[in-house]
Design a protein around this motif. Structure first.
Motif, short mmCIF file in Angstrom:
data_model
loop_
_atom_site.label_atom_id
_atom_site.label_comp_id
_atom_site.label_asym_id
_atom_site.label_seq_id
_atom_site.Cartn_x
_atom_site.Cartn_y
_atom_site.Cartn_z
N LEU A 185 -20.14 10.45 -0.35
CA LEU A 185 -19.19 9.58 0.55
C LEU A 185 -18.09 11.07 0.34
N GLY A 186 -18.10 11.86 1.27
CA GLY A 186 -16.73 12.70 1.07
C GLY A 186 -17.05 13.71 0.35
N THR A 187 -17.87 14.11 0.07
CA THR A 187 -17.76 15.02 -1.34
C THR A 187 -18.17 16.55 -0.26
N ASP A 188 -18.37 17.08 0.82
CA ASP A 188 -18.54 18.05 1.40
C ASP A 188 -17.69 19.22 1.61
N ILE A 189 -16.64 18.41 1.52
CA ILE A 189 -15.57 19.19 1.94
C ILE A 189 -14.64 19.27 0.52
N LYS A 190 -13.85 20.43 -0.57
CA LYS A 190 -13.91 20.91 -1.59
C LYS A 190 -12.51 21.33 -1.37
N THR A 191 -11.98 21.67 -0.72
CA THR A 191 -10.83 22.17 -0.92
C THR A 191 -9.27 21.11 -0.93
N THR A 192 -8.55 21.74 -1.76
CA THR A 192 -7.48 20.64 -2.33
C THR A 192 -6.19 21.00 -1.02
N GLU A 193 -5.97 21.42 0.10
CA GLU A 193 -5.43 21.45 0.52
C GLU A 193 -5.03 20.24 0.91
N ILE A 194 -3.26 20.25 1.33
CA ILE A 194 -3.18 18.83 1.69
C ILE A 194 -1.66 18.51 2.55
N LYS A 195 -2.72 18.27 3.97
CA LYS A 195 -1.47 17.92 4.72
C LYS A 195 -1.20 16.34 5.54
N THR A 196 -0.07 16.01 5.12
CA THR A 196 -0.20 14.40 5.65
C THR A 196 1.40 13.80 6.39
N ALA A 197 1.17 12.61 6.83
CA ALA A 197 2.32 12.45 8.13
C ALA A 197 2.49 11.37 7.00
N ARG A 213 -6.31 8.38 6.74
CA ARG A 213 -5.28 8.77 7.49
C ARG A 213 -4.76 9.54 6.66
N PRO A 214 -3.71 10.46 7.33
CA PRO A 214 -2.66 11.30 6.93
C PRO A 214 -2.08 11.11 6.56
N PHE A 215 -1.66 9.90 5.51
CA PHE A 215 -0.49 9.48 5.04
C PHE A 215 -0.25 9.94 3.38
N ARG A 216 1.10 9.56 2.82
CA ARG A 216 0.79 10.55 1.58
C ARG A 216 0.20 9.53 0.48
N ASP A 217 0.44 7.94 1.50
CA ASP A 217 0.26 7.55 -0.15
C ASP A 217 -1.67 6.94 -0.19
N GLU A 218 -2.00 7.61 1.48
CA GLU A 218 -3.21 6.68 1.34
C GLU A 218 -4.76 8.79 0.10
N ILE A 219 -3.81 9.53 0.88
CA ILE A 219 -4.26 10.98 0.23
C ILE A 219 -4.20 10.48 -1.39
N THR A 220 -3.14 9.82 -1.67
CA THR A 220 -2.84 9.83 -3.42
C THR A 220 -3.18 8.65 -3.91
N TRP A 269 0.70 -1.67 -0.22
CA TRP A 269 -0.36 -0.14 -0.22
C TRP A 269 1.14 1.26 -0.57
N LYS A 270 2.19 0.95 0.55
CA LYS A 270 2.90 2.11 0.41
C LYS A 270 4.24 2.63 -0.03
N GLN A 271 3.70 1.31 -1.34
CA GLN A 271 5.30 1.68 -1.96
C GLN A 271 5.07 2.53 -3.40
N PHE A 272 5.84 3.61 -3.36
CA PHE A 272 6.36 4.08 -4.66
C PHE A 272 7.10 3.97 -5.76
N ASN A 273 7.02 4.57 -6.92
CA ASN A 273 7.94 4.72 -7.50
C ASN A 273 8.82 6.14 -6.86
N PRO A 274 10.24 6.65 -7.94
CA PRO A 274 11.13 7.11 -8.14
C PRO A 274 10.36 8.57 -8.25
#
Length: 753
Positions: free
Chosen positions: A738-750, A583-590, A433-438
């Motif tokens: 589901l999840g459509t009430d908030i519209k802002t695209t500001e992202i902060k992740t752990a 959750r506030p993780f980069r992989d989950e946001i993506t 789940w958490k693996q990213f390409n370069p």
């Protein structure tokens, strides 16, 4: 001193023992079925029929049988049936076996009331049967280990109170002054379970003539109360009463005294104090306030000490008796049970730490961890108690020690083949789940890639379940043969001197705990206070402070159609496989970004009764599902997931497309939300609920027909407006919200590091 004659009641012990064995086999079968469906989702189609020519079926070419089943044998419902059977039917009945047998002998008295004993027995078994009927029908609350609807919750409470009354009144008429350590654990268990059950299951019925209810808590508040209950159901149903059995039956089977009485005192008080605080560790990195998460982690780590104190006290009781372990299958079961308890209680605190939780949570690692405790600790303790009691109750030798040993080795293999593959599966999931390409993209963009990679481990887990069930069947054969050659004695004559009245005051030179052990009322009050401290510190601030759940003005209540769709989602047990918590993780946001690219906020769940954050991701998280896929995709996905997602292990839901939505209680649901929970529906919205639902359904159907020409053509031959009336449209309305009430695209992740 005058010796009094009385008799022990073995009849009630026998009844609970039979119930334990029967429901144990049923629970294992449900678990095996659920395990099979995770790599063979077509199982219901095999039995009921299918229109998929690529699948073998007993009724090939006709899907009407599957539609007629109405999802009774769907994975979501089978999983609920499995967990409730194992916890409430198998483990609880085995605890009652041990309590009713040991309590009488430890106190040198018959149970206070045979009538209360039998009322307890029958109300408990009726509760289990009622749970089966309602779960098969899709009547449930979705809350983990507490899925029963409000009438069954009341029945559980009544039965538990009857059990407690009988136990405490028996203690009051005892002929032994001091209470043995096993009884402390029985008292602590009764108090904690009563408190947990009542407060977690506070709910408001839609009507007193129906089954539907809504949780008194919403969103984050519901989450902390539920996992305060959920974790402590493990603590005070699956652990403390079984420790009481360990303290009685293990020394009896080994013919040795408990290793350390002082250690048992420390074990009891530290365990019931620390355990109750640990619930929030199930909610790490969620929308729960950070202070509650930190407290849960801290106390979870502290929990290692009292848990291992109990484990060591059990194993060291066998000093000088290890030669017996080689020959005695009862001791074999007890040794492995206590060892599994130690392993599980070391692993639990590890999973509570944030660094490990971010990898392990929502994965099969947690499933392996839970079953190490359930199969090893609870199952093997129950088997050991049964093998110990059967020869005593029927006054004969066990029919076959060899069969008992075979049961032990098959069960042990079952635990290994279950737990180890689940650990590997969990590590695989968490890392994939958490693996990213370069270049910053996910290596495994398609969720199904992370599912198909672990299917071999699902098959190994199923094999482990087969081993475990096979051993249990050998036990049944052994028990039947033993019973047939024995002679059961309902009432066992006994005698003991009457208990002299020396008063409750502490005597000169009497140790504090020795004095406490002969004052059960004070012991119970102190136990209640010890258990309540952590509960009050964690629960009251979260429930009472509005600041713990910041308001988001954009978050609006569900429309009437969405509310109905949410209830359908709960009915089908969708939360068994899908979480709703990014959750506030980069992989989950993506991965789960939907349209707004945000992790989940506490304020988004204020109208969720109950919360649906889930505990396992077999399928992807759905909190940002709204707008992510077309409505026609959802229609086809629910009809046959493999038509939209090749290799999916999700079951089919064709009855949702065949059934008309029952709107008869829709307005009543809105009125309940407004009047009981202050959900801001206006009078005009409630009065126009049906037209509001009609308009939303029409929009969804228009979208489906514009997106899928094949569906438009199929419905062109049917009466106009037919699709708008179906359950599938209500479910789609909920999923698209589901999840459509908030519209802002500001992202902060752990950080993932």
């Amino acid at each position: 001193m005058e010796t009094q004659k009385f008799s022990y009641d073995n009849n009630i012990v026998r009844a609970f023992l039979y119930a334990t064995v029967v429901f144990g086999i049923i629970g294992f079968l449900f678990g095996l079925t659920a395990a099979l469906m995770l790599f063979y989702p077509e199982l219901p189609e095999f039995f009921f029929g299918t229109d998929d020519t690529t699948i073998q079926s007993l009724r090939s070419g006709n899907i009407q049988g599957l539609i007629n089943s109405q999802g009774a044998f769907g994975f979501g419902r089978i999983r609920m049936l499995h967990t409730t059977t194992v916890i409430f039917a198998f483990v609880c009945n085995s605890v009652f076996v041990g309590v009713y047998y040991s309590l009488q002998r430890l106190l040198k008295t018959r149970m206070y009331s045979d009538t209360l004993s039998w009322i307890h027995f029958w109300t408990w078994q009726i509760m289990i049967v009622a749970a089966y009927i309602t779960f098969f029908m899709g009547i449930n609350t979705s809350k983990e280990y507490a899925e029963h609807e409000w009438p069954i919750d009341i029945l559980i409470a009544v039965s538990w109170i009857i059990f407690g009354a009988n136990m405490f009144l028996t203690i009051a008429k005892r002929r032994v002054r001091h209470l043995y350590v096993a009884i402390w654990f029985y008292i602590g268990t009764w108090i904690a379970v009563a408190m947990l059950h009542i407060f977690n299951n506070l709910e408001v019925p839609l009507s007193f003539t129906g089954w539907k209810s809504y949780s008194a808590y919403a969103g984050v508040k519901d989450a902390i109360v539920q996992w305060w209950y959920g974790h402590n159901a493990v603590a005070f149903i699956l652990t403390t009463p079984v420790l009481g059995l360990m303290y009685y039956f293990l020394p009896k089977a080994a013919d040795r005294p408990v290793f350390s009485y002082k250690l048992s005192i420390i074990h009891f008080w530290s365990l019931i104090f620390v355990y109750i605080w640990a619930g929030p560790h199930h909610l790490q990195y969620t929308a729960l306030p950070a202070w509650a998460q930190a407290v849960g982690t801290g106390f979870s780590i502290m929990l290692i000490a009292p848990s291992w104190g109990g484990m060591l006290n059990g194993l060291l009781t066998l000093r000088g008796a290890w030669d017996k372990v080689r020959e005695n299958p009862i001791l074999k079961f007890f040794v492995v049970a206590v060892t599994c308890y130690g392993m599980a209680t070391f692993e639990g605190p590890l999973l509570a730490t944030k660094n490990i939780n971010k990898i392990g949570h929502f994965t099969d690692w947690v499933i392996g961890h839970v079953h190490l405790g359930a199969l090893g600790w609870n199952g093997f303790m129950a088997f050991g108690v049964i093998y110990y009691l059967i020869p005593i109750l029927w006054r004969t030798k066990l029919y076959s020690t060899k069969l008992a040993n075979w049961h032990f080795w098959l069960g042990t293999l079952g635990i290994i083949f279950y737990a180890v593959p689940m650990y590997i599966s969990g590590f695989t999931q968490g890392l994939m789940w958490k693996q990213f390409n370069p270049d910053g993209t996910l290596v495994w963009k398609n969720w199904l890639d992370t599912v198909t990679a672990i299917i071999p481990y699902f098959k190994m887990r199923f094999l482990g379940g087969l081993f475990y069930l096979s051993g249990a069947i050998l036990m049944v054969v052994n028990l039947i043969a033993t019973v047939r050659k024995g002679s059961f004695q309902k009432d066992v004559p006994a005698e003991a001197p009457a208990l002299a009245n020396i008063g409750a005051k502490r005597k000169e030179g009497e140790g504090t705990h020795l004095w406490l052990e002969r004052t059960p009322m004070l012991l119970g009050i102190l136990s209640l206070l010890t258990i309540s401290i952590g509960s009050m510190v964690e629960i009251i601030p979260t429930l009472s402070l509005k600041k713990s759940v910041p308001t988001i003005s954009a978050v609006k209540p569900y429309s009437p159609l969405e509310l109905e769709g949410r209830d359908l989602y709960i009915r089908e047990g969708c939360n068994a496989c899908h979480s709703q918590m990014v959750r506030p993780f980069r992989d989950e946001i993506t991965r789960f970004n939907g349209k707004n690219g945000q992790y989940s906020k506490a304020g988004e769940f204020v109208y969720d009764r109950p919360f649906l954050w889930g505990s396992k991701r077999t399928g992807p998280d759905l909190h940002r599902e709204g707008g992510k896929n077309p409505s026609s995709w959802h229609y086809k996905h629910m009809y046959n997931p493999r038509s939209t997602s090749a290799g999916s292990i999700m079951p089919r839901y064709p009855w949702l497309i065949a059934n008309n939505l029952d709107r008869s209680k829709m307005v009543d649901k809105m009125k309940l939300m407004k009047n009981a929970f202050d959900v801001p529906y206006t009078k005009a919205e409630i009065d126009s609920a049906n037209s509001w639902a009609d308009n939303q359904a029409s929009r969804i159907v228009r979208d489906i027909f514009s997106e899928a020409a094949d569906l438009k053509d199929a419905y062109a031959k049917r009466p106009k407006g037919e699709l708008e009336k179906k359950e599938i449209v209500a479910l789609i309305s909920y999923l698209q919200r589901l999840g459509t009430d908030i519209k802002t695209t500001e992202i902060k992740t752990a950080s993932n590091n």
